[in-house]
Design an enzyme around this catalytic site. Structure first.
Site, PDB file in Angstrom:
ATOM      1  N   TRP A 179       0.861  -1.230  -0.148  1.00  0.00           N
ATOM      2  CA  TRP A 179       0.031  -0.063  -0.145  1.00  0.00           C
ATOM      3  C   TRP A 179       0.959   1.166  -0.030  1.00  0.00           C
ATOM      4  O   TRP A 179       0.500   2.146  -0.522  1.00  0.00           O
ATOM      5  CB  TRP A 179      -1.004  -0.067   1.275  1.00  0.00           C
ATOM      6  CG  TRP A 179      -1.930  -1.191   1.221  1.00  0.00           C
ATOM      7  CD1 TRP A 179      -1.891  -2.223   1.908  1.00  0.00           C
ATOM      8  CD2 TRP A 179      -2.853  -1.541   0.159  1.00  0.00           C
ATOM      9  NE1 TRP A 179      -2.882  -3.252   1.686  1.00  0.00           N
ATOM     10  CE2 TRP A 179      -3.491  -2.558   0.520  1.00  0.00           C
ATOM     11  CE3 TRP A 179      -3.161  -0.596  -0.966  1.00  0.00           C
ATOM     12  CZ2 TRP A 179      -4.487  -3.195  -0.405  1.00  0.00           C
ATOM     13  CZ3 TRP A 179      -4.392  -1.355  -1.775  1.00  0.00           C
ATOM     14  CH2 TRP A 179      -4.696  -2.655  -1.404  1.00  0.00           C
ATOM     15  N   ASP A 184      -1.628   6.641   6.740  1.00  0.00           N
ATOM     16  CA  ASP A 184      -2.713   5.600   6.076  1.00  0.00           C
ATOM     17  C   ASP A 184      -3.017   4.711   7.265  1.00  0.00           C
ATOM     18  O   ASP A 184      -2.068   3.868   7.794  1.00  0.00           O
ATOM     19  CB  ASP A 184      -2.274   4.791   4.897  1.00  0.00           C
ATOM     20  CG  ASP A 184      -3.057   3.764   4.335  1.00  0.00           C
ATOM     21  OD1 ASP A 184      -3.931   3.594   4.930  1.00  0.00           O
ATOM     22  OD2 ASP A 184      -2.508   3.132   3.389  1.00  0.00           O
ATOM     23  N   LYS A 195     -11.719  -2.254   6.744  1.00  0.00           N
ATOM     24  CA  LYS A 195     -10.851  -3.139   7.744  1.00  0.00           C
ATOM     25  C   LYS A 195     -11.225  -3.035   9.189  1.00  0.00           C
ATOM     26  O   LYS A 195     -10.993  -4.012   9.812  1.00  0.00           O
ATOM     27  CB  LYS A 195      -9.449  -2.459   7.550  1.00  0.00           C
ATOM     28  CG  LYS A 195      -8.793  -2.471   6.152  1.00  0.00           C
ATOM     29  CD  LYS A 195      -8.386  -3.743   5.597  1.00  0.00           C
ATOM     30  CE  LYS A 195      -7.969  -3.753   3.955  1.00  0.00           C
ATOM     31  NZ  LYS A 195      -7.378  -2.653   3.562  1.00  0.00           N
TER      32      LYS A 195
HETATM   33  C1  PLP Z   1      -6.755  -2.233   2.199  1.00  0.00           C
HETATM   34  C2  PLP Z   1      -5.752  -1.094   2.210  1.00  0.00           C
HETATM   35  C3  PLP Z   1      -5.773  -0.004   1.475  1.00  0.00           C
HETATM   36  C4  PLP Z   1      -6.455  -0.006   0.272  1.00  0.00           C
HETATM   37  O1  PLP Z   1      -7.763   0.405   0.459  1.00  0.00           O
HETATM   38  P1  PLP Z   1      -9.004   0.640  -0.468  1.00  0.00           P
HETATM   39  O2  PLP Z   1     -10.252   1.000   0.578  1.00  0.00           O
HETATM   40  O3  PLP Z   1      -9.388  -0.625  -0.981  1.00  0.00           O
HETATM   41  O4  PLP Z   1      -8.433   1.590  -1.209  1.00  0.00           O
HETATM   42  C5  PLP Z   1      -4.753   0.894   1.591  1.00  0.00           C
HETATM   43  N1  PLP Z   1      -4.043   0.970   2.731  1.00  0.00           N
HETATM   44  C6  PLP Z   1      -4.131   0.215   3.564  1.00  0.00           C
HETATM   45  C7  PLP Z   1      -3.001  -0.056   4.743  1.00  0.00           C
HETATM   46  C8  PLP Z   1      -4.798  -1.200   3.510  1.00  0.00           C
HETATM   47  O5  PLP Z   1      -4.906  -1.908   4.248  1.00  0.00           O
END
Ligand code: PLP
Length: 354
Positions: free
Chosen positions: A101, A168, A192
């Site tokens: 990511w 993030d 998540k």
């Molecule tokens: C799953 C994830 C993403 C991507 O998320 P989307 O909402 O599917 O774009 C980005 N960063 C992390 C750390 C993730 O676990």
């Protein structure tokens, strides 16, 4: 039989939340209308949005001066909204490359200006968090990923940062205490640890915006969404509603203090077994191991089929590792009960004992 859901994402949500969510589809607020067929500008939904924002503020203890947004496009759209909104013309940004990511976030930022990667663990298949780097104030911002969902590593101590700090937090938001005042912008895809896919939580310090000197398309400008309270266009009502219910569940049970304690218990239990059991081996550096996503390999390949079989029989779902690590990954988000981890550990012991 209810399954033990170790899925990495979309992930397990509390059962009572799912029940309320399903009721809302047929009859929301006992008003004989569905949540998904009423106006997002009607009072019942405006109340949902207000409550969702309020719960984020309460649970994370957000200081004044920050906005809380529910956007669309997933965390992946934030990869480009961040540089678009924070990187000055001819500016440069700093990133940590800690996994899939983070790498995608870097690739998007490179479309807008110079990116310096201050730490990079790719040479060890991202099994650790780089440390010992220095962030200087000539960067417009520094970006990190708090929890690396695929590789099972997590930043335990955030660096001191003389420029804007962006994080993030998709896969560990609401799982542990954080000091929001350390950050200038936090984003997280809902699916998540917060709710169903469809919305992205963004927490942004208002004063950092509007300083790039570039033209930002309306929908990609954080200020658009701040000025309209996340209602510039139709918001993803269902995802926001279920996220609100999940946050309410968290608050009712004791908030972040409570969940952090349980999450630590779950992680201790499983890592202890991985370290003790000669059949298994963790993939991440011990000091950087994630409390959310536990990645591990089986040493004795001849026992793999048997392990998969007993896991399936016990109703364990989502344990298969990501293809870039292999083996297994147990994702233990907030709604996963301690009992599910006990079941998994029991099976690992059973495998070792015969
Ligand atoms: C799953 C994830 C993403 C991507 O998320 P989307 O909402 O599917 O774009 C980005 N960063 C992390 C750390 C993730 O676990």
């Amino acid at each position: 039989m209810k399954k033990h859901n170790f899925s990495a994402g979309p992930c397990i949500l509390p059962e009572e939340v799912l029940k309320k969510a399903s009721d809302s589809i047929i009859n929301f607020n006992q008003d004989n209308l569905s949540l998904i067929e009423i106006s997002h500008r009607s009072k019942p939904f405006v109340d949902v949005m207000d409550k969702a924002q309020k719960l984020v503020r309460e649970l994370l203890n957000i200081p004044n001066g920050y906005s809380v947004l529910f956007l669309q496009g997933g965390a992946s759209l934030e990869f480009l909204m961040v540089p678009l909104n924070l990187l000055k013309e001819k500016g440069k940004s700093a990133y940590l490359n800690t996994g899939t990511w983070a790498k995608k976030a870097i690739a998007e930022a490179e479309n807008f200006g110079h990116v310096e990667v201050l730490g990079d663990s790719s040479e060890k298949n991202y099994n650790y968090i780089p440390k010992g780097y220095t962030i200087t104030n000539d960067f417009d911002y520094f970006h990190c990923t708090s929890n690396n969902t695929i590789y099972g590593t997590q930043i335990k101590d955030f660096p001191s940062c003389p420029t804007l700090m962006v994080c993030d937090m998709s896969s560990d938001i609401f799982s542990r205490k954080i000091d929001v005042s350390q950050f200038d912008l936090i984003y997280a895809g809902a699916q998540k640890n917060m709710g169903p896919a469809g919305t992205t939580l963004v927490i942004v310090k208002d004063e950092i915006l509007g300083k790039t000197g570039r033209n930002i398309p309306t929908m990609l400008d954080y200020n658009t969404h701040i000025s309209k309270g996340s209602m510039f266009n139709t918001p993803p009502v269902f995802s926001i509603y279920v996220s609100m219910l999940t946050m309410q569940w968290l608050k009712d049970n004791g908030g972040i203090d409570w969940v952090e304690r349980i999450n630590q218990q779950k992680a201790n239990l499983l890592y202890h077994e991985i370290d003790r059991n000669p059949l298994f081996e963790g993939t991440a550096n011990k000091e950087d191991r994630s409390n959310m996503n536990v990645t591990f390999l089986i040493n004795d390949k001849s026992k793999e089929d048997k392990f998969n079989k007993i896991c399936e029989e016990a109703g364990i779902n989502g344990l298969k590792g990501h293809r870039s690590v292999g083996g297994y990954r147990a994702s233990m988000y907030n709604a996963l009960p301690l009992e599910s981890v006990q079941v998994l550990v029991g099976l690992m012991q059973k495998l070792a004992n015969n």
